[in-house]
Each structure stands twice: as structure tokens, then as C-alpha cells.
Design an enzyme around this catalytic site. Structure first.
Site, PDB file in Angstrom:
ATOM      1  CB  SER A  65      -8.339   3.302   3.004  1.00 49.07           C
ATOM      2  OG  SER A  65      -7.432   2.744   3.949  1.00 49.07           O
ATOM      3  CB  SER A  87      -8.369   0.252   5.820  1.00 46.79           C
ATOM      4  OG  SER A  87      -9.117   1.428   5.747  1.00 46.79           O
ATOM      5  CE  LYS A  93      -3.970   1.871   2.611  1.00 49.80           C
ATOM      6  NZ  LYS A  93      -4.833   1.663   3.801  1.00 49.80           N
TER       7      LYS A  93
HETATM    8  N1  GLN Z   1     -13.078   3.316   6.604  1.00 51.92           N
HETATM    9  C1  GLN Z   1     -12.482   3.817   7.818  1.00 51.92           C
HETATM   10  C2  GLN Z   1     -12.161   5.268   7.669  1.00 51.92           C
HETATM   11  O1  GLN Z   1     -12.532   5.817   6.699  1.00 51.92           O
HETATM   12  C3  GLN Z   1     -11.283   3.016   8.164  1.00 51.92           C
HETATM   13  C4  GLN Z   1     -10.086   3.440   7.459  1.00 51.92           C
HETATM   14  C5  GLN Z   1      -8.887   2.635   7.806  1.00 51.92           C
HETATM   15  O2  GLN Z   1      -8.986   1.572   8.435  1.00 51.92           O
HETATM   16  N2  GLN Z   1      -7.739   3.163   7.420  1.00 51.92           N
HETATM   17  O3  GLN Z   1     -11.556   5.890   8.505  1.00 51.92           O
END
Ligand code: GLN
Length: 471
Positions: free
Chosen positions: A132, A156, A57
């Protein structure tokens, strides 16, 4: 097959699929080819990941490639060091083939918040891959690589794993070094791992877990032999079901599929018990207060002086800061910085931030109580299957609910894993989540592995490499 031939084929596949899926921000052909040649010429045959291609990532630092965090504000920023996890992978003989697309600064559940375009779900390219870490999930689901690194703050890795029909692990807080993982919300962030199977995940965790002198929050804890535990008998393992969470907002097909999975586990010899997590209904509210508060502080460093992008035509310092941040950050990141600044401001701090910290403690206590009755807790990973691109992008609150089952593990610091458990009528994957006690990744991987072997998904993504068996 030689490492060089394998890597060449992998890079070709990545380039080919990326045109449609947009899962890679960079594909490092030159670097990966050179590494393959070096490995072939080295005598060290004992490296556990020798020649294994891995996608990473783009919020995990690599000195041989950009680290953009999916944001314009970092642009093509190239770090001077590797994250500890990357360094350990490279030492174990893995070859990083590229950096994957992501929601800007890991804020999102659909990958639509990337400054570099939406990532497509290989099961149905009109749908999101989740987020994400969507790019890393898609690289694995589409069979370009069998393992990749993502990051977790609130779901995420697990949520995109569920949307893409693969395995995704969020380890215990402190299990994997965060050194070189660009901070979003430091008390919640962990590097996570995607794999086509639980075994893929175990092999990578084996290499990257452990104490790191560069990250004071890593634990001085022995790293078990995850791979050796994979095949263990699961008979007698206690699986807790928090029934109250199977109600409102949960898609019918997802519920049925997870109920079926619970029966399947029972048929494998697991004991099913009821548990309660009374405070988990507050997890999304608490998460969005704490995560935004920490983000507002962490993202203050992106000011046009230290990294990447700087706005032009801003002769005065404050103006330069403002212009750089206005142009450099996308809408969601700005929304979170504002929310986080607000909950930390004097007058509101006690009402929001301090209160959320207290509820976080209660949430943690809920898990401790539940784990007196069971080894792991099962829920769906996400309330729905992959949704359509654009379906939730104008409604942040609806988007935030994607993490309703995952965020509590980050708040409590415990590990969680998403395992494919079925397909919807439209043929989209559904994932179950197992959350475990601190440091019980071995148990989670064991339960995931046995399930995957006994009840594999009956379909493959439409857009995947099929003519190539990845090494
Ligand atoms: N979807 C969550 C957010 O928008 C989690 C994001 C993540 O785990 N980086 O913060």
C-alpha cells in the site's frame, strides 16, 4: 549547494512528476521552504540528516500537514502532533516535503484502493507501483527524494520496493515507534523505510529506531551502528533457501532472477543452505483473518464524531454513524471490516480468530527453527513483477497473493528487506527478499548494501528525474 536551493529543486521536481505519477497527496512547499531557511540559519551542523528531503506516507501523523490515510473519511484531517518517527527525522535535520498517496488505510497491494486515485509506476505508467505504500516507493524510484517512510502490515514496503526497483525495509516489530502511525492491524504494523540504496535506509533507521515512551511495544534494545556495518565482509554468512516456496504461482522470470541472485551471493562468499518453512503456506489465510479482525476494531473510531468527514442530513446518531461510514470508507475497507467482524463474532471466533493465532505461533516457530541453520532466508519479494493497472482490482484473492512471500515476516515479527536483483524481459524490476532474525537489521542492510554495490540494476525508470543529483 545550499539547503534552500536543494529543497526548491526537490519541490519543483515533486510537482512536475506528480502530475503524471500521482504519488504525492500534498506537497508542502511553504513548510519545507521555511524549514530549509531555519536550518541554514541554525548553527547545528551535526545533524545526520541535515537538509535531506524525505517523503512520508499519509498514514503517519504530521502536525504541519494533513494525514488522510488515503481515505475520504479522514479527508484533510490535520493531527495535533507528529509521529515519533517524524519528530526524530525533523530533529535530525530532515525536511519532510510532502505526504504520499497510499491504499486506503494501507489495505492493498497496488495503490488502486486510494480514494485519491491510482499511483503510476515510473518504469511503466500503465502498471501499478505496488502497495500500500506505493506513493512513497514512487517518490524514491522517480528520484524526487532518496528516502521515504512507508508502513508495513503484510508487505506494504517490501512489495512496492520490489515493483519499483528500490530498497525497502520492514524492521523487527518494536524497532520503530508506532506512535502516530494510524493503526491498521496493531500486532503487525511497523513503519518501514524506502531508499535508493541500503545506505539511505540505514541512515534513516539509525535516526528513527529505538525505545519510545509513547509506544509500549517498542523494545528496550540498543540501536546498533547500522551505517558502520554496511560494508562488512559477507563471507561465511549463511543464507537459507526455502526451496518449497519457489514453486506454484511464482513467475518464471522472477524465479530465474532470484536463483541468479542466490548464485551471486554464493560468489560473494555466502554459504547457501536449504531450510524449510512448512507452515508458511498458511500465511496469507492467517494474515487475512488476523489483520481484518484487528482492523475491524481499530477502524471503529472513524465514526463522524472524532475526525474529519461527517455525512450530512443524518439527524439521528446511529444514522449519522452509518451514513458517515458508508460514504467515507471505500469498498476494500468495508470488505475488511465485515470480514474482521465476522471472524471475531461469537460462534466463529474459536474457528477462525483463535485458530489463526495458533498457526501464527507455528509460523514463528518455523522461522526460529530455520534460523538455527542460517542467518537470513532468501525468497522472491513478490511472485510477479508490477502488474497492469486494473488487472487484479476485481479479484481480491488474486491481489492478496501478492503478499505470499512477505506477510509471514509480519506475522512472526521478524525484519525483512527487499533488494532489486534483476529486470524482466520487458524491463521491469524484480526484487529479492531477505528475512532475518529479530533485531538483525544490521545484517540485512549489510547484505543488501554489498549486493547493490556489486550487482546494481542495469536500467533506470523511464519517468524519473535524471538531471538532478539529490542531496
Ligand atoms: N497488501 C497487504 C494488505 O492489503 C499488506 C498491506 C500492508 O502491509 N499495509 O493488507
Amino acid at each position: 549547494m545550499s539547503i534552500a536551493t536543494n529543497i526548491k529543486k526537490t519541490l519543483d521536481n515533486a510537482e512536475k512528476l506528480n502530475e503524471t505519477l500521482n504519488c504525492f497527496l500534498t506537497i508542502e512547499r511553504e513548510y519545507a521552504t521555511r524549514r530549509a531557511a531555519e536550518l541554514e540559519n541554525s548553527a547545528n551542523e551535526n545533524q545526520s540528516l541535515r537538509g535531506v528531503a524525505i517523503a512520508v506516507k499519509d498514514n503517519i501523523c504530521t502536525h504541519f500537514s494533513q494525514t488522510s490515510c488515503g481515505s475520504r473519511i479522514l479527508g484533510n484531517y490535520q493531527p495535533q502532533y507528529n509521529a515519533t518517527a517524524v519528530e526524530k527525522l525533523v530533529d535530525a535535520g530532515a525536511i519532510i516535503i510532502g505526504k504520499t498517496n497510499m491504499d486506503e488505510f494501507a489495505m492493498g497491494s497496488s495503490n488502486e484502493n486510494s480514494a485519491f486515485g491510482t499511483v503510476k509506476n515510473p518504469w511503466d505508467t500503465t502498471r501499478v507501483p505496488g502497495g500500500s505504500s506505493g506513493g512513497s516507493a514512487v517518490a524514491v524510484a522517480s528520484n524526487v527524494v532518496r528516502v521515504s517512510l512507508g508502513s508495513e502490515t503484510g508487505g506494504s514496503v517490501r512489495q512496492p520496493a520490489s515493483f519499483c526497483g528500490i530498497v525497502g525495509l520492514k524492521p523487527t516489530y518494536g524497532r520503530i515507534s508506532r506512535y502516530g502511525l494510524v493503526a491498521f492491524a496493531s500486532s503487525l504494523d511497523q513503519i518501514g523505510i524506502f531508499g535508493q540504496t541500503a545506505k539511505d535506509v540505514a541512515e534513516v533507521l539509525q535516526v528513527i529506531a529505538g525505545r519510545d515512551k509513547h509506544d509500549a511495544t517498542t523494545a528496550e534494545m540498543e540501536v546498533p551502528n547500522y551505517v558502520a556495518e554496511l560494508e562488512k565482509e559477507i563471507k561465511g554468512k549463511k543464507i537459507g533457501v526455502p526451496r518449497a516456496l519457489f514453486g506454484e504461482g511464482l513467475d518464471e522470470e522472477v524465479r530465474n532472477s532470484v536463483e541468479q541472485a542466490i548464485d551471486n551471493y554464493r560468489s560473494l562468499g555466502a554459504e547457501i543452505v536449504d531450510v524449510e518453512l512448512p507452515n508458511s503456506k498458511y500465511s496469507i489465510a492467517v494474515y487475512y483473518i488476523l489483520a481484518t479482525a484487528e482492523a475491524s476494531s481499530n477502524l471503529a473510531r472513524f465514526d463522524g464524531v472524532r475526525y474529519g468527514f461527517r455525512a450530512e442530513n443524518a439527524p439521528e446518531l446511529r444514522e449519522m454513524y452509518m451514513k458517515t461510514r458508508s460514504i467515507g470508507f471505500g469498498a476494500e475497507v468495508k470488505r475488511r471490516i465485515m470480514l474482521g467482524t465476522y471472524v471475531l463474532s461469537s460462534g466463529y471466533y474459536e474457528a477462525y480468530y483463535a485458530k489463526a493465532q495458533k498457526v501464527r505461533t507455528l509460523l514463528k516457530q518455523d522461522f526460529l527453527n530455520a534460523f538455527e541453520k542460517c542467518d537470513v532466508i532468501i525468497t522472491p519479494t513478490a511472485p510477479t513483477v508490477a502488474f497492469k493497472i486494473g488487472e487484479k482490482s476485481d479479484d481480491p484473492l488474486a491481489m492478496y497473493l501478492s503478499d505470499i512471500y512477505t506477510a509471514s515476516a509480519n506475522l512472526a515479527g521478524i525484519p525483512g528487506i527487499s533488494v532489486p536483483c534483476g529486470l524482466s524481459a520487458e524491463g521491469l524490476p524484480i526484487g529479492l527478499q531477505l528475512a532475518g532474525k529479530n533485531w538483525s537489521e544490521d545484517v540485512l542492510l549489510n547484505l543488501a548494501n554489498v549486493y547493490g554495490n556489486e550487482f546494481p540494476l542495469k536500467a533506470k525508470p523511464k519517468l524519473a528525474i535524471t538531471d538532478y543529483k539529490i542531496v
